[in-house]
Design a protein around this motif. Structure first.
Motif, PDB file in Angstrom:
ATOM      1  N   ARG A   1      -2.725  -4.452  -0.665  1.00 23.62           N
ATOM      2  CA  ARG A   1      -3.799  -4.422  -1.661  1.00 23.62           C
ATOM      3  C   ARG A   1      -3.728  -5.728  -2.466  1.00 23.62           C
ATOM      4  O   ARG A   1      -2.662  -6.240  -2.750  1.00 23.62           O
ATOM      5  CB  ARG A   1      -3.609  -3.230  -2.585  1.00 23.62           C
TER       6      ARG A   1
ATOM      7  N   ASP B   1      -3.200   5.267  -0.244  1.00 22.29           N
ATOM      8  CA  ASP B   1      -4.171   4.275   0.214  1.00 22.29           C
ATOM      9  C   ASP B   1      -4.299   4.311   1.736  1.00 22.29           C
ATOM     10  O   ASP B   1      -4.103   3.313   2.417  1.00 22.29           O
ATOM     11  CB  ASP B   1      -3.751   2.876  -0.246  1.00 22.29           C
TER      12      ASP B   1
ATOM     13  N   ILE C   1      -6.431   1.630   3.768  1.00 23.01           N
ATOM     14  CA  ILE C   1      -6.088   0.213   3.720  1.00 23.01           C
ATOM     15  C   ILE C   1      -5.032  -0.091   4.773  1.00 23.01           C
ATOM     16  O   ILE C   1      -4.017   0.588   4.873  1.00 23.01           O
ATOM     17  CB  ILE C   1      -5.552  -0.190   2.326  1.00 23.01           C
TER      18      ILE C   1
ATOM     19  N   VAL D   1       0.857  -1.180   0.000  1.00 23.19           N
ATOM     20  CA  VAL D   1       0.000   0.000   0.000  1.00 23.19           C
ATOM     21  C   VAL D   1       0.897   1.234   0.000  1.00 23.19           C
ATOM     22  O   VAL D   1       1.888   1.297   0.720  1.00 23.19           O
ATOM     23  CB  VAL D   1      -0.898  -0.019   1.256  1.00 23.19           C
TER      24      VAL D   1
END
Length: 80
Positions: free
Chosen positions: A43, A36, A39, A32
Motif C-alpha cells: 500500500r 487488504d 491489494i 498489506v
C-alpha cells in the motif's frame, strides 16, 4: 511500520483557508495486512507533517513508526 520512499517539502497558500501551509509530506510504503485482500504488493500512502514535527534525520529508505492524536494528526515520527 512504514518505509519512506520520498520526502517532499511543502510550502503553499491553502485555497480553502487562505493560510500558509508549510511542512513536509512523506511518501510511504507499508505492507498489506490480511484485511487488504484486494491489494497485491504494498500500500502507498502520503502523510503530511507540520513544521512542529521534527524531520531531521529522516531519509529515504528509513523504516518509521507514526503516532497520531485523537484528531488524526501526526504527533511523532520515530525511526525503527
Amino acid at each position: 511500520m512504514y518505509c519512506i520512499v520520498g520526502i517532499e517539502k511543502v510550502d503553499y497558500k491553502s485555497k480553502k483557508t487562505g493560510r500558509e501551509v508549510v511542512g513536509t509530506k512523506l511518501h510511504l510504503l507499508h505492507p498489506v495486512d490480511e484485511e487488504d485482500k484486494n491489494i497485491i504488493g504494498q500500500r502507498v500512502e502520503d502523510v503530511y507533517l507540520s513544521n512542529e514535527i521534527p524531520v531531521l534525520g529522516l531519509n529515504v529508505g528509513d523504516n518509521i513508526d507514526i503516532s497520531y492524536n485523537i484528531f488524526g494528526r501526526v504527533t511523532k515520527v520515530e525511526i525503527v
